[in-house]
Design a protein around this motif. Structure first.
Motif, PDB file in Angstrom:
ATOM      1  N   ILE A   1       0.784  -1.191   0.094  1.00 19.73           N
ATOM      2  CA  ILE A   1       0.049   0.025  -0.159  1.00 19.73           C
ATOM      3  C   ILE A   1       0.862   1.177   0.081  1.00 19.73           C
ATOM      4  CG2 ILE A   1      -1.685   1.247   1.386  1.00 19.73           C
ATOM      5  CD1 ILE A   1      -2.758  -1.556   2.289  1.00 19.73           C
ATOM      6  N   GLU A   2       1.911   1.196   0.645  1.00 17.90           N
ATOM      7  CA  GLU A   2       2.961   2.515   0.848  1.00 17.90           C
ATOM      8  C   GLU A   2       3.622   2.590  -0.445  1.00 17.90           C
ATOM      9  OE1 GLU A   2       5.342   0.849   4.119  1.00 17.90           O
ATOM     10  OE2 GLU A   2       3.780   1.400   5.604  1.00 17.90           O
ATOM     11  N   ASP A   3       3.695   1.518  -1.369  1.00 15.12           N
ATOM     12  CA  ASP A   3       4.261   1.536  -2.734  1.00 15.12           C
ATOM     13  C   ASP A   3       3.347   2.442  -3.438  1.00 15.12           C
ATOM     14  OD1 ASP A   3       6.429  -0.205  -1.878  1.00 15.12           O
ATOM     15  OD2 ASP A   3       5.496  -2.092  -2.784  1.00 15.12           O
ATOM     16  N   LEU A   4       2.191   2.149  -3.349  1.00 15.31           N
ATOM     17  CA  LEU A   4       1.330   3.195  -4.061  1.00 15.31           C
ATOM     18  C   LEU A   4       1.398   4.365  -3.796  1.00 15.31           C
ATOM     19  CD1 LEU A   4      -1.716   0.475  -4.841  1.00 15.31           C
ATOM     20  CD2 LEU A   4       0.552   0.404  -5.764  1.00 15.31           C
ATOM     21  N   THR A   5       1.336   4.599  -2.504  1.00 16.98           N
ATOM     22  CA  THR A   5       1.409   5.964  -2.023  1.00 16.98           C
ATOM     23  C   THR A   5       2.743   6.690  -2.547  1.00 16.98           C
ATOM     24  OG1 THR A   5      -0.181   5.340  -0.206  1.00 16.98           O
ATOM     25  CG2 THR A   5       1.129   7.513  -0.109  1.00 16.98           C
ATOM     26  N   ARG A   6       3.649   5.995  -2.355  1.00 14.80           N
ATOM     27  CA  ARG A   6       5.040   6.393  -2.855  1.00 14.80           C
ATOM     28  C   ARG A   6       4.974   6.782  -4.347  1.00 14.80           C
ATOM     29  NH1 ARG A   6       9.526   5.668  -0.062  1.00 14.80           N
ATOM     30  NH2 ARG A   6       8.660   3.960   1.270  1.00 14.80           N
ATOM     31  N   VAL A   7       4.342   6.069  -5.230  1.00 10.41           N
ATOM     32  CA  VAL A   7       4.222   6.548  -6.679  1.00 10.41           C
ATOM     33  C   VAL A   7       3.398   7.840  -6.823  1.00 10.41           C
ATOM     34  CG1 VAL A   7       3.058   5.715  -8.610  1.00 10.41           C
ATOM     35  CG2 VAL A   7       4.323   3.991  -7.472  1.00 10.41           C
ATOM     36  N   LEU A   8       2.341   8.022  -5.819  1.00 12.27           N
ATOM     37  CA  LEU A   8       1.824   9.114  -6.203  1.00 12.27           C
ATOM     38  C   LEU A   8       2.419  10.348  -5.566  1.00 12.27           C
ATOM     39  CD1 LEU A   8      -2.009   8.245  -4.705  1.00 12.27           C
ATOM     40  CD2 LEU A   8      -1.110   8.130  -7.016  1.00 12.27           C
ATOM     41  N   ASP A   9       3.314  10.010  -4.566  1.00 13.31           N
ATOM     42  CA  ASP A   9       4.151  11.328  -4.013  1.00 13.31           C
ATOM     43  C   ASP A   9       5.357  11.517  -5.323  1.00 13.31           C
ATOM     44  OD1 ASP A   9       2.780  11.068  -1.685  1.00 13.31           O
ATOM     45  OD2 ASP A   9       4.260   9.996  -0.552  1.00 13.31           O
ATOM     46  N   GLY A  10       5.428  10.576  -6.035  1.00  9.94           N
ATOM     47  CA  GLY A  10       6.679  10.702  -7.034  1.00  9.94           C
ATOM     48  C   GLY A  10       6.271  10.878  -8.329  1.00  9.94           C
ATOM     49  N   ILE A  11       5.233  11.397  -8.560  1.00  4.48           N
ATOM     50  CA  ILE A  11       4.738  11.680  -9.761  1.00  4.48           C
ATOM     51  C   ILE A  11       5.523  12.528 -10.643  1.00  4.48           C
ATOM     52  CG2 ILE A  11       2.687  12.812 -11.249  1.00  4.48           C
ATOM     53  CD1 ILE A  11       1.888  10.109 -10.556  1.00  4.48           C
ATOM     54  N   ASP A  12       6.298  13.480  -9.950  1.00  6.10           N
ATOM     55  CA  ASP A  12       6.985  14.594 -10.742  1.00  6.10           C
ATOM     56  C   ASP A  12       8.307  13.841 -11.176  1.00  6.10           C
ATOM     57  OD1 ASP A  12       5.436  16.532 -10.160  1.00  6.10           O
ATOM     58  OD2 ASP A  12       6.612  17.343  -8.660  1.00  6.10           O
ATOM     59  N   VAL A  13       8.930  12.816 -10.401  1.00  9.28           N
ATOM     60  CA  VAL A  13      10.141  12.086 -10.740  1.00  9.28           C
ATOM     61  C   VAL A  13       9.614  11.293 -11.967  1.00  9.28           C
ATOM     62  CG1 VAL A  13      11.666  10.488 -10.015  1.00  9.28           C
ATOM     63  CG2 VAL A  13      10.846  12.221  -8.466  1.00  9.28           C
ATOM     64  N   LEU A  14       8.551  10.397 -11.883  1.00  9.93           N
ATOM     65  CA  LEU A  14       8.146   9.617 -12.769  1.00  9.93           C
ATOM     66  C   LEU A  14       8.166  10.448 -14.312  1.00  9.93           C
ATOM     67  CD1 LEU A  14       5.664   7.603 -10.829  1.00  9.93           C
ATOM     68  CD2 LEU A  14       7.871   6.898 -11.474  1.00  9.93           C
TER      69      LEU A  14
END
Length: 301
Positions: free
Chosen positions: A95-108
């Protein structure tokens, strides 16, 4: 946007995860054209990785979505042994992985050539299959009951506007002894899963984790409030015709037609839920209802 477009992708894109033991690797696929693109963060089933589920990811990306697939710690590609101290909380790490993705949209966004400035931050969905569906459901408001039966932590995310949940496990009232002993997180509550979602279940999906029949997988629809749709696929087992990939061991019920229906309906559903484009969803629903030999049935509430 046209019916489909050229897709660009990058992998592995790495998001730093200092407390995880492994940095988070993701696969990003996106249309080569378009702006304010909606996002789908997809959580894989047990053992898979960012390279699985191409039948869904490729389809969505070609039809206007940025698709982000993280590799969770249970992936066979990481080969983390069961004795690893992280194992008991992998369900939370997912679950934290998915939240981390949302937090990292700029990086992606910066990691994929040509994607900069084209991602729609306010148009985000989560999706997943099997364990991945449970992972995604937490961001939609589902919770895990503790040993005392009280709902655990709320891990929902207000950035997520909708979900697609494929073969999501039902309530924990009728688990097999193996599941009771080894999977304490398999006691969901859907009472607070209020976000809109399309739930897909196979009517031949007999789980070894529950003593109930395939109707177990309809619990997330039955017991959740709000705007939900349920697609029940006739004859489908746990892979729902092959969503992890064709010709793989998990695909016990290979059916390209079944997968194509999931592709079509999930795309139309998310375009309606995230973009307000209702005509495609209504047309897809009407077509399924009018089919003389339908592959499934759809109901909504």
């Amino acid at each position: 946007m046209s019916a489909f477009t050229t897709v660009i992708s990058a992998q592995p894109v790495v998001l730093p995860a200092p407390n995880r033991g492994e940095d988070l690797q993701v696969h990003v696929s996106a249309p080569a054209t378009g702006s304010d693109l909606p996002v789908i963060v997809f959580s894989h089933g047990f053992g898979w990785s960012m390279n699985g589920y191409a039948p869904l990811a490729d389809h969505w990306a070609a039809r206007g979505f940025v698709v982000v697939r993280p590799t969770h710690l249970d992936s066979r590609t990481l080969a983390i042994p069961h004795e690893d101290p992280r194992t008991p909380r992998i369900w939370r790490t997912r679950i934290e992985d998915l939240t981390r993705v949302l937090d990292g949209i700029d990086v992606l966004e910066a990691a994929v050539p040509g994607l900069g400035g084209r991602v729609g931050r306010g148009r985000i969905a989560v999706a997943g299959h099997s364990w991945g569906a449970q992972t995604a459901s937490a961001l939609l408001g589902a919770r895990v009951l503790g040993p005392d039966g009280a709902p655990g932590e709320d891990m929902s995310d207000p950035r997520v506007g909708a979900g697609v949940l494929l073969a999501l496990a039902g309530l924990g009232d009728d688990l097999t002894p193996f599941a009771v002993e080894n999977l304490p997180f398999l006691r969901p509550s859907f009472d607070t899963m209020t976000a809109p979602a399309l739930i897909v279940a196979g009517d031949h999906d007999q789980s070894h984790l529950s003593t109930r029949g395939p109707d177990w997988f309809t619990d997330p629809y039955t017991h959740s409030p709000g705007n939900k749709s349920l697609l029940t696929l006739f004859g489908a087992e746990h892979s729902l015709g092959g969503v992890p990939g064709y010709e793989v061991a998990e695909t016990t019920d290979e059916s390209p037609a079944r997968v194509a229906l999931i592709q079509q309906l999930s795309t139309a559903y998310l375009r309606s839920a995230l973009l307000g484009e209702d005509s495609g969803w209504k047309a897809a629903v009407t077509a399924l209802e009018a089919d003389a030999n339908p592959l499934g049935r759809l109901e909504s509430k």
